[in-house]
Design an enzyme around this catalytic site. Structure first.
Site, PDB file in Angstrom:
ATOM      1  N   LEU A 207       0.834  -1.044  -0.128  1.00 48.89           N
ATOM      2  CA  LEU A 207      -0.042   0.059  -0.037  1.00 48.89           C
ATOM      3  C   LEU A 207       1.054   1.207   0.176  1.00 48.89           C
ATOM      4  CD1 LEU A 207      -3.150  -0.076   0.464  1.00 48.89           C
ATOM      5  CD2 LEU A 207      -2.710   0.115   2.987  1.00 48.89           C
ATOM      6  N   HIS A 208       0.921   2.043  -0.909  1.00 45.78           N
ATOM      7  CA  HIS A 208       1.824   3.274  -0.795  1.00 45.78           C
ATOM      8  C   HIS A 208       0.975   4.430  -1.952  1.00 45.78           C
ATOM      9  CE1 HIS A 208       3.281   1.684  -4.598  1.00 45.78           C
ATOM     10  NE2 HIS A 208       3.695   2.933  -5.045  1.00 45.78           N
ATOM     11  N   ARG A 209       0.227   4.199  -2.577  1.00 46.56           N
ATOM     12  CA  ARG A 209      -0.524   5.176  -3.414  1.00 46.56           C
ATOM     13  C   ARG A 209      -1.086   6.482  -2.620  1.00 46.56           C
ATOM     14  NH1 ARG A 209       1.228   4.782  -8.417  1.00 46.56           N
ATOM     15  NH2 ARG A 209       1.437   2.578  -8.872  1.00 46.56           N
TER      16      ARG A 209
END
Ligand code: UD1
Length: 365
Positions: A207-209
């Site tokens: 998860l990094h957007r």
């Protein structure tokens, strides 16, 4: 012929490595530039080591900053290098800020230096102009002389934007070159034992957007969903620095309870972890492709994907949008129920894209 390759951020390294290896095998003069967009041991050095990438000839060391500052710093540092090296080709990969910065500098210096620009991973479109990567992709493609597409669906996207067909060259997916070369090595590693995981009996999430992690509300939905999934099956979350910072800023550390949270992993450990997983949840572009190549069910936590072939021919699906914890849990359980698929090859995802790229560059196509 001299070829200058630009790498800057984590998802660039597995694309640059196979091209560099083929160039070196063929004893073609190469210059490697690392912009330093990513710089941590875990985000950069570990990938150079795992992928056998040699030390860069130039490290620009730009580091983190706002988009404008980061891009401007890269351009400022890259310009004199390009003038000095005067390569025949500047090769940029992917869709990160480093990609656009280098392409923009090269485009303005083309006449003076006598170089041309090649973009690897051209033609992917999410049609979501709020994504910085979409801006980078569209502009880099517009600036490039030679556009290497990873899948057939990229061609109509480029033609629709008025890119002449003769500039477009389908080569397949260079990331899969790295995957195929390294999978046997990755499988010998000990990350599963280290994390006390049993093959096929755990899930992985990344998860990094900015759209998923920067705002508190979005971050809570994503982390709560992972928490509910972890009640079903052990779930490993290698934590991206952006996400880590947002968790601290928003004071939601308690939502990580029940998850196996680890630092960002190197290339081989991550590949091994994905390869052994029962299912994967991600908002990364590359992981949608890697899971498709490995036959592992993948749930993408995004409204759309610029890699639709991973849905039509791979193992990917989108979570219902807007994201809700119930929606994510539901689609994840369906993905788990489907299980692993055979790894039927997507056209051009065959481990030889880098050879085709080098051939096309050498032909001056
Ligand atoms: C960038 C790319 C994104 C890619 C992602 C993979 C752009 C616009 N975005 O996003 O497409 O999917 O990389 O990771 O180019 N940081 C560190 N150490 C590092 C690098 C970054 O701690 O080595 C932290 C910094 O606080 C930084 C933040 O992470 O501000 C974000 O880094 P940045 O490169 O700006 O964007 P990413 O979110 O990593």
């Amino acid at each position: 012929m001299k070829i200058l390759l630009v790498a800057g951020a984590r998802p660039n390294f597995m694309k640059v490595a196979p091209i560099l290896h083929v160039l070196e095998e063929q004893q073609i003069d190469t210059v490697l530039v690392h912009t330093g967009q990513h710089y941590d041991e875990a985000m950069s050095d570990a990938f150079f080591r795992d992928l056998g990438i040699r030390d860069p000839d130039y490290s620009l060391g730009v580091g983190s900053a706002s988009h404008a500052l980061q891009t401007a710093r890269m351009m400022e540092s890259f310009e004199p290098i390009l003038k000095r090296e005067a390569p025949a080709w500047v090769v940029v990969v992917g869709d990160v800020n480093s990609t656009l910065a280098a392409a923009l500098v090269a485009c303005k210096l083309k006449e003076e230096v006598g170089c041309r620009i090649a973009h690897v991973e051209a033609g992917l479109r999410s049609h979501d102009w709020r994504m910085p990567e979409e801006v980078n992709r569209v502009l880099t493609d517009r600036l490039s002389d030679l556009l290497f597409t990873p899948s057939r669906d990229a061609l109509p996207n480029l033609l629709a934007e008025g890119i002449p067909g003769e500039r477009i060259c389908f080569v397949g997916n260079v990331m899969i070159d790295s995957l195929m070369r390294n999978l046997p090595i990755a499988r010998k590693g000990g990350i599963l034992e280290e994390l006390e995981l049993v093959r096929d009996r755990y899930a992985v999430a990344t998860l990094h957007r900015p759209g998923n992690v920067d705002d508190r509300e979005d971050l809570v939905v994503a982390l709560e969903s992972l928490g509910r999934i972890a009640a079903d099956i052990p779930l490993v979350l290698p934590l991206h620095p952006r996400t880590k910072a947002s968790i601290a800023r928003n004071g939601v550390h308690s939502l990580l309870e029940g998850l196996t949270v680890v630092e960002p992993l190197g290339y081989l450990d991550m590949l091994s972890l994905l390869d052994g997983a029962a299912a994967v949840l991600t908002d990364s572009g590359g992981i949608q492709e890697e899971t498709s190549a490995l036959g592992i069910p993948c749930v993408t936590l995004r409204e759309d994907t610029e890699r639709p072939i991973t849905i039509s021919e791979g193992t990917n699906r989108l979570a219902p949008w807007p994201l809700t914890s119930d929606g994510i849990l539901d689609v994840f359980r369906n993905a788990m129920a489907e299980g692993r698929s055979g790894t039927g090859l997507i056209e051009g995802w065959d481990g030889r894209a880098s050879e085709r790229i080098v051939q096309a560059l050498a032909n001056g196509l």
